[in-house]
Design a protein around this motif. Structure first.
Motif, PDB file in Angstrom:
ATOM      1  N   LEU A 137       8.863 -63.052 -43.740  1.00 63.19           N
ATOM      2  CA  LEU A 137       9.691 -64.053 -43.273  1.00 63.19           C
ATOM      3  C   LEU A 137       9.358 -65.595 -43.268  1.00 63.19           C
ATOM      4  N   SER A 138       7.915 -65.887 -42.979  1.00 57.39           N
ATOM      5  CA  SER A 138       7.312 -67.363 -42.911  1.00 57.39           C
ATOM      6  C   SER A 138       6.308 -67.569 -43.929  1.00 57.39           C
ATOM      7  N   GLY A 139       6.225 -68.914 -44.098  1.00 56.85           N
ATOM      8  CA  GLY A 139       5.236 -69.346 -45.220  1.00 56.85           C
ATOM      9  C   GLY A 139       3.636 -68.989 -44.584  1.00 56.85           C
ATOM     10  N   SER A 140       3.632 -69.061 -43.250  1.00 55.81           N
ATOM     11  CA  SER A 140       2.478 -68.848 -42.515  1.00 55.81           C
ATOM     12  C   SER A 140       1.952 -67.564 -42.551  1.00 55.81           C
ATOM     13  N   GLU A 141       2.908 -66.515 -42.482  1.00 55.69           N
ATOM     14  CA  GLU A 141       2.481 -65.039 -42.836  1.00 55.69           C
ATOM     15  C   GLU A 141       1.813 -64.889 -44.059  1.00 55.69           C
ATOM     16  N   ALA A 142       2.770 -65.449 -44.866  1.00 57.81           N
ATOM     17  CA  ALA A 142       2.536 -65.043 -46.420  1.00 57.81           C
ATOM     18  C   ALA A 142       1.250 -65.724 -46.808  1.00 57.81           C
ATOM     19  N   ASP A 143       0.733 -66.885 -46.341  1.00 54.15           N
ATOM     20  CA  ASP A 143      -0.767 -67.667 -46.605  1.00 54.15           C
ATOM     21  C   ASP A 143      -1.599 -66.684 -46.000  1.00 54.15           C
ATOM     22  N   HIS A 144      -1.344 -66.138 -44.927  1.00 53.92           N
ATOM     23  CA  HIS A 144      -2.176 -65.203 -44.240  1.00 53.92           C
ATOM     24  C   HIS A 144      -2.534 -63.990 -45.140  1.00 53.92           C
ATOM     25  N   HIS A 165      -4.029 -80.600 -45.940  1.00 53.12           N
ATOM     26  CA  HIS A 165      -3.278 -79.546 -46.394  1.00 53.12           C
ATOM     27  C   HIS A 165      -2.743 -78.587 -45.337  1.00 53.12           C
ATOM     28  N   TYR A 166      -1.585 -78.307 -45.182  1.00 56.46           N
ATOM     29  CA  TYR A 166      -1.072 -77.130 -44.286  1.00 56.46           C
ATOM     30  C   TYR A 166      -0.705 -76.055 -44.984  1.00 56.46           C
ATOM     31  N   HIS A 167      -1.042 -75.044 -44.121  1.00 60.07           N
ATOM     32  CA  HIS A 167      -1.060 -73.542 -44.556  1.00 60.07           C
ATOM     33  C   HIS A 167      -0.572 -72.806 -43.480  1.00 60.07           C
ATOM     34  N   GLY A 168       0.150 -73.251 -42.598  1.00 59.58           N
ATOM     35  CA  GLY A 168       0.737 -72.422 -41.485  1.00 59.58           C
ATOM     36  C   GLY A 168      -0.253 -73.016 -40.183  1.00 59.58           C
ATOM     37  N   TRP A 169       0.078 -71.947 -39.077  1.00 61.04           N
ATOM     38  CA  TRP A 169      -0.285 -72.367 -37.845  1.00 61.04           C
ATOM     39  C   TRP A 169      -1.570 -71.299 -37.357  1.00 61.04           C
ATOM     40  N   THR A 235      -4.726 -74.357 -52.317  1.00 62.20           N
ATOM     41  CA  THR A 235      -4.228 -75.857 -52.063  1.00 62.20           C
ATOM     42  C   THR A 235      -2.755 -75.717 -52.205  1.00 62.20           C
ATOM     43  N   GLU A 236      -2.296 -77.052 -51.554  1.00 59.30           N
ATOM     44  CA  GLU A 236      -0.930 -77.173 -52.097  1.00 59.30           C
ATOM     45  C   GLU A 236      -0.653 -77.956 -53.521  1.00 59.30           C
ATOM     46  N   PRO A 237      -0.142 -77.568 -54.251  1.00 61.61           N
ATOM     47  CA  PRO A 237      -0.306 -78.286 -55.754  1.00 61.61           C
ATOM     48  C   PRO A 237       0.442 -79.621 -55.613  1.00 61.61           C
ATOM     49  N   CYS A 240       1.836 -82.575 -49.692  1.00 59.20           N
ATOM     50  CA  CYS A 240       3.181 -82.927 -49.323  1.00 59.20           C
ATOM     51  C   CYS A 240       3.145 -83.024 -47.626  1.00 59.20           C
ATOM     52  N   ASN A 241       2.188 -82.498 -47.159  1.00 56.82           N
ATOM     53  CA  ASN A 241       2.052 -82.477 -45.528  1.00 56.82           C
ATOM     54  C   ASN A 241       1.344 -83.809 -44.984  1.00 56.82           C
ATOM     55  N   ALA A 242       0.806 -84.694 -46.058  1.00 59.67           N
ATOM     56  CA  ALA A 242       0.362 -85.917 -45.392  1.00 59.67           C
ATOM     57  C   ALA A 242       0.591 -86.829 -46.802  1.00 59.67           C
ATOM     58  N   PHE A 268      -1.943 -71.101 -55.126  1.00 55.23           N
ATOM     59  CA  PHE A 268      -1.187 -72.347 -54.507  1.00 55.23           C
ATOM     60  C   PHE A 268       0.017 -71.815 -53.426  1.00 55.23           C
ATOM     61  N   ASP A 269      -0.390 -72.786 -52.531  1.00 53.25           N
ATOM     62  CA  ASP A 269       0.729 -72.873 -51.518  1.00 53.25           C
ATOM     63  C   ASP A 269       2.049 -73.622 -51.895  1.00 53.25           C
ATOM     64  N   GLU A 270       3.033 -72.652 -52.418  1.00 54.63           N
ATOM     65  CA  GLU A 270       4.076 -73.364 -52.945  1.00 54.63           C
ATOM     66  C   GLU A 270       5.343 -73.653 -51.789  1.00 54.63           C
ATOM     67  N   VAL A 271       4.958 -73.475 -50.555  1.00 57.76           N
ATOM     68  CA  VAL A 271       6.127 -73.282 -49.821  1.00 57.76           C
ATOM     69  C   VAL A 271       7.048 -74.427 -49.448  1.00 57.76           C
ATOM     70  N   ILE A 272       6.449 -75.577 -50.196  1.00 64.78           N
ATOM     71  CA  ILE A 272       7.447 -76.840 -50.103  1.00 64.78           C
ATOM     72  C   ILE A 272       7.736 -76.934 -51.603  1.00 64.78           C
ATOM     73  N   THR A 273       6.622 -76.713 -52.587  1.00 66.83           N
ATOM     74  CA  THR A 273       6.993 -77.190 -53.943  1.00 66.83           C
ATOM     75  C   THR A 273       7.888 -76.190 -54.725  1.00 66.83           C
ATOM     76  N   ALA A 296       8.336 -69.890 -50.011  1.00 67.07           N
ATOM     77  CA  ALA A 296       9.218 -69.998 -48.505  1.00 67.07           C
ATOM     78  C   ALA A 296      10.388 -70.979 -48.755  1.00 67.07           C
ATOM     79  N   LYS A 297      10.269 -72.011 -47.944  1.00 65.73           N
ATOM     80  CA  LYS A 297      11.448 -72.927 -47.611  1.00 65.73           C
ATOM     81  C   LYS A 297      12.788 -72.713 -48.328  1.00 65.73           C
ATOM     82  N   ALA A 298      12.580 -73.477 -49.588  1.00 65.64           N
ATOM     83  CA  ALA A 298      13.695 -73.657 -50.258  1.00 65.64           C
ATOM     84  C   ALA A 298      14.252 -72.422 -50.923  1.00 65.64           C
TER      85      ALA A 298
HETATM   86  C1  LIG Z   1       2.623 -76.031 -47.716  1.00 61.38           C
HETATM   87  C2  LIG Z   1       3.021 -75.205 -46.580  1.00 61.38           C
HETATM   88  N1  LIG Z   1       2.592 -73.911 -46.300  1.00 61.38           N
HETATM   89  C3  LIG Z   1       2.868 -73.177 -45.219  1.00 61.38           C
HETATM   90  C4  LIG Z   1       3.713 -73.657 -44.343  1.00 61.38           C
HETATM   91  C5  LIG Z   1       3.946 -72.873 -43.072  1.00 61.38           C
HETATM   92  O1  LIG Z   1       5.203 -72.173 -43.288  1.00 61.38           O
HETATM   93  P1  LIG Z   1       6.298 -71.663 -42.112  1.00 61.38           P
HETATM   94  O2  LIG Z   1       6.607 -72.827 -41.246  1.00 61.38           O
HETATM   95  O3  LIG Z   1       7.433 -70.976 -42.699  1.00 61.38           O
HETATM   96  O4  LIG Z   1       5.381 -70.750 -41.555  1.00 61.38           O
HETATM   97  C6  LIG Z   1       4.384 -74.846 -44.515  1.00 61.38           C
HETATM   98  C7  LIG Z   1       5.227 -75.479 -43.399  1.00 61.38           C
HETATM   99  O5  LIG Z   1       5.726 -76.463 -43.465  1.00 61.38           O
HETATM  100  C8  LIG Z   1       3.992 -75.688 -45.418  1.00 61.38           C
HETATM  101  O6  LIG Z   1       4.612 -76.910 -45.586  1.00 61.38           O
END
Ligand SMILES: Cc1ncc(COP(=O)(O)O)c(C=O)c1O
Length: 456
Positions: A137-144, A165-169, A235-237, A240-242, A268-273, A296-298
Motif C-alpha cells: 500500500l505505501s512506499g514505507s512498507e515497500a522500502d522496509h 533522503h527519505y525512505h518512509g517513517w 538511494t533516491e535516484p 527530492c526530499n530536500a 533505488f527508492d523511486e517513490v517520487i521518480t 508508489a506515489k504516481a
Molecule cells: C522517496 C520516498 N520514499 C518513501 C516514501 C514513503 O512513502 P509513503 O508515504 O507512501 O509511505 C516517500 C514519501 O514521501 C518518499 O518520498
C-alpha cells in the motif's frame, strides 16, 4: 456515489484575470474545522507532513484537474498534487471510471485476481529492473521489504543510506532526514545521523551507515571500510526530499559498480521518480538498473498502492517465502484498477514528455522572473518535479548544501503564492501533472514574478 464528480469553477483565462493585489483570502471555515479536528485527530491531521501550512492546515473540499478547492471556496492552481501522486491531476475521469468498474466486481479478495497479474506484467515490461514484483500500500512498507530482502540475500546486517533522503517513517530509516544546522551533522566522513523522532530504538542506529549524497569518492571510501557488512546501498535516484537535486554525471553508475564490487544490493527508492521522470522510473531515465526498487506515489493517481520490484535473484527469497512479505489490503481491486488506468493513460498519451516540456517551461520561467526582479531564487530539478529555494549559490549537490537555502524567505514566498491561489509544497517542491496547461504554467510564473517584486 463516491464517483459523483463535483464541479470546480476553473479560471482558464489567467492572462486577463490575474491581479495579485486584489486577492485576499479567508480561511475561516478551514480554521474552525482544524480546531474541531484537533479534538479527535492527534495534532489535527492524519500524517505529520500535513501540519505544515500557514496560518494553519487547510481543509479541502474537492479537486479537479490541476485545481483544488478548500472549504472556504479558495481555488488553487495545484503544484503539490497531494505530495506527488496526482500525476494526471485530480479526479481524472478515466481513472475514476476504471475504479468504479473494478469495485463493482468486488473490493478485496485478499487472493489473486487477473488485474494484479496484468499490472505486474505491465511493470515487467516498463521497468528495467522489474523481473519479479510484489504490491503493497505505501512506499514505507515497500522500502522496509527491500531492506529485509537485501539482508536475507547477503546475510549482512547494515545498509548504507544518504543524508536528506527519505525512505518512509519506519524505525531504521527515521534518521538523517533533516538537521537544524551543519554543526548538528558532524563531519562529512563520519556524519551524525540526527533522529527524526522520539521513540526510536537505540539498536536502529546500528542498522545503517550514513553518508552525504552525490560524492562518489566518499562512498568508495565508506564501502572500502564497511563493504563487508553492507547488505544494500539505498538511494533516491533524484534527491527530492530536500531540494530537487539530480545525480552528478556518473554517480548512479558509480553506485552500481560499487554494489557489484562489494556484492550488496543497489536499491533505488523511486517513490517520487517512478512513473514521473519516465514510465520506467529514474532507472530507465539515467540508464542504471538497480537490483531492487520501490515505486508508489504516481503509480495510481492517488490510490494507495506501492510495489517492490527487483531482479529474480533478489526477489527469490520472497517468492520462496524465506523472506516474509504480507498485507491484508495488498492489491485490492480499486487500487489495482487505478494503477492500470493511470499507467495506460501515461503510456497512451505520452504524458511524461509533456511533464518534461511543462517542467522545463516552469523552470526557465521562474529563473527568468528571478533574474528580472533581482531575486536570489535557485530553481533546480529535472522538470516533472522542481524546487525553488533562495540561496546565494546554485552549487547545491547534497543535503548539506540545502542548508544554505534561506528557509524563512522560502516560507514567505510559499505563503504569498498561496495567497495568490498557487499551491506549492512548503519545502519549495513543485510537481507537474498531465492536467496542467501551458497557460497555467505561465500564470504560475507570472504570479511568482509578482511575488518576487515585493519579496524581502
Ligand atoms: C522517496 C520516498 N520514499 C518513501 C516514501 C514513503 O512513502 P509513503 O508515504 O507512501 O509511505 C516517500 C514519501 O514521501 C518518499 O518520498
Amino acid at each position: 456515489m463516491f464517483l459523483q464528480r463535483t464541479r470546480v469553477s476553473i479560471l482558464r483565462q489567467w492572462g486577463c484575470c490575474f491581479n495579485p493585489g486584489a486577492m485576499t483570502k479567508s480561511y475561516e471555515r478551514s480554521r474552525a474545522l482544524f480546531e474541531r479536528a484537533r479534538k479527535s485527530l492527534a495534532g489535527g491531521v492524519s500524517s505529520e507532513f500535513r501540519k505544515f501550512n500557514s496560518p494553519h492546515p487547510f481543509v479541502y473540499a474537492r479537486g479537479e484537474g490541476s485545481h483544488v478547492v478548500d472549504v472556504d471556496e479558495n481555488d488553487y492552481l495545484d503544484f503539490t498534487l497531494s505530495q506527488g501522486p496526482l500525476i494526471l491531476g485530480h479526479s481524472h475521469p478515466e481513472v475514476l471510471a476504471r475504479v468504479e468498474r473494478a469495485s463493482r466486481d468486488g473490493q478485496l479478495y485478499a487472493a489473486l485476481h487477473l488485474g494484479e497479474i496484468e499490472l505486474a506484467e505491465t511493470l515487467q515490461r516498463l521497468i528495467p529492473g522489474a523481473e519479479l514484483i510484489r504490491f503493497n500500500l505505501s512506499g514505507s512498507e515497500a522500502d522496509h521489504a527491500a531492506l529485509r530482502v537485501a539482508r536475507a540475500v547477503t546475510g549482512r546486517p547494515k545498509f548504507l543510506r544518504f543524508e536528506g533522503h527519505y525512505h518512509g517513517w519506519f524505525d531504521n530509516v527515521a534518521f538523517a532526514i533533516g538537521a537544524p544546522n551543519l554543526d548538528a551533522m558532524g563531519p562529512r566522513e563520519a556524519p551524525t545521523a540526527v533522529a527524526w523522532s522520539q521513540g526510536l530504538p537505540d539498536a536502529a542506529r546500528g542498522e545503517f551507515i550514513t553518508c552525504p549524497w552525490n560524492d562518489l569518492a566518499l562512498v568508495e571510501r565508506v564501502m572500502a571500510a564497511h563493504g563487508h557488512e553492507i547488505a544494500a546501498i539505498i538511494t533516491e535516484p533524484v534527491m527530492c526530499n530536500a531540494g530537487c537535486i539530480e545525480p552528478r554525471p556518473g554517480y548512479l553508475q558509480g553506485l552500481r559498480a560499487l554494489a557489484d564490487r562489494y556484492g550488496c544490493a543497489l536499491i533505488f527508492d523511486e517513490v517520487i521518480t517512478g512513473f514521473r521522470i519516465a514510465l520506467g522510473g529514474a532507472q530507465s531515465y539515467y540508464g542504471v538498473t538497480p537490483d531492487l526498487s520501490v515505486f508508489a506515489k504516481a503509480m495510481a493517481n492517488g490510490y494507495p498502492i506501492s510495489a517492490i520490484v527487483g531482479r529474480q535473484r533478489w526477489m527469490q527469497p520472497i517468492a520462496e517465502g524465506k523472506v516474509v512479505h504480507a498485507g491484508t489490503m495488498n492489491a485490492g481491486n480499486a487500487t489495482v484498477a487505478a494503477a492500470q488506468a493511470t499507467i495506460d493513460i501515461l503510456e497512451r498519451d505520452n504524458v511524461n514528455a509533456r511533464l518534461h516540456r511543462l517542467g522545463r517551461r516552469l523552470i526557465d520561467g521562474l529563473r527568468e522572473a528571478a533574474r528580472a526582479t533581482g531575486q536570489n531564487a535557485v530553481v533546480l530539478g529535472p522538470g516533472p518535479m522542481a524546487h525553488l529555494g533562495f540561496a546565494d549559490t546554485d552549487q547545491i549537490f547534497d543535503f548539506r548544501d540545502t542548508l544554505r537555502y534561506d528557509k524563512a524567505k522560502g516560507a514567505r514566498f510559499i505563503n504569498a503564492m498561496q495567497e495568490h491561489g498557487v499551491r506549492v509544497i512548503g519545502r519549495g517542491l513543485w510537481y507537474i501533472s498531465g492536467a496542467h496547461t501551458e497557460g497555467e504554467i505561465d500564470h504560475a510564473i507570472a504570479t511568482a514574478r509578482a511575488v518576487f517584486e515585493t519579496l524581502v
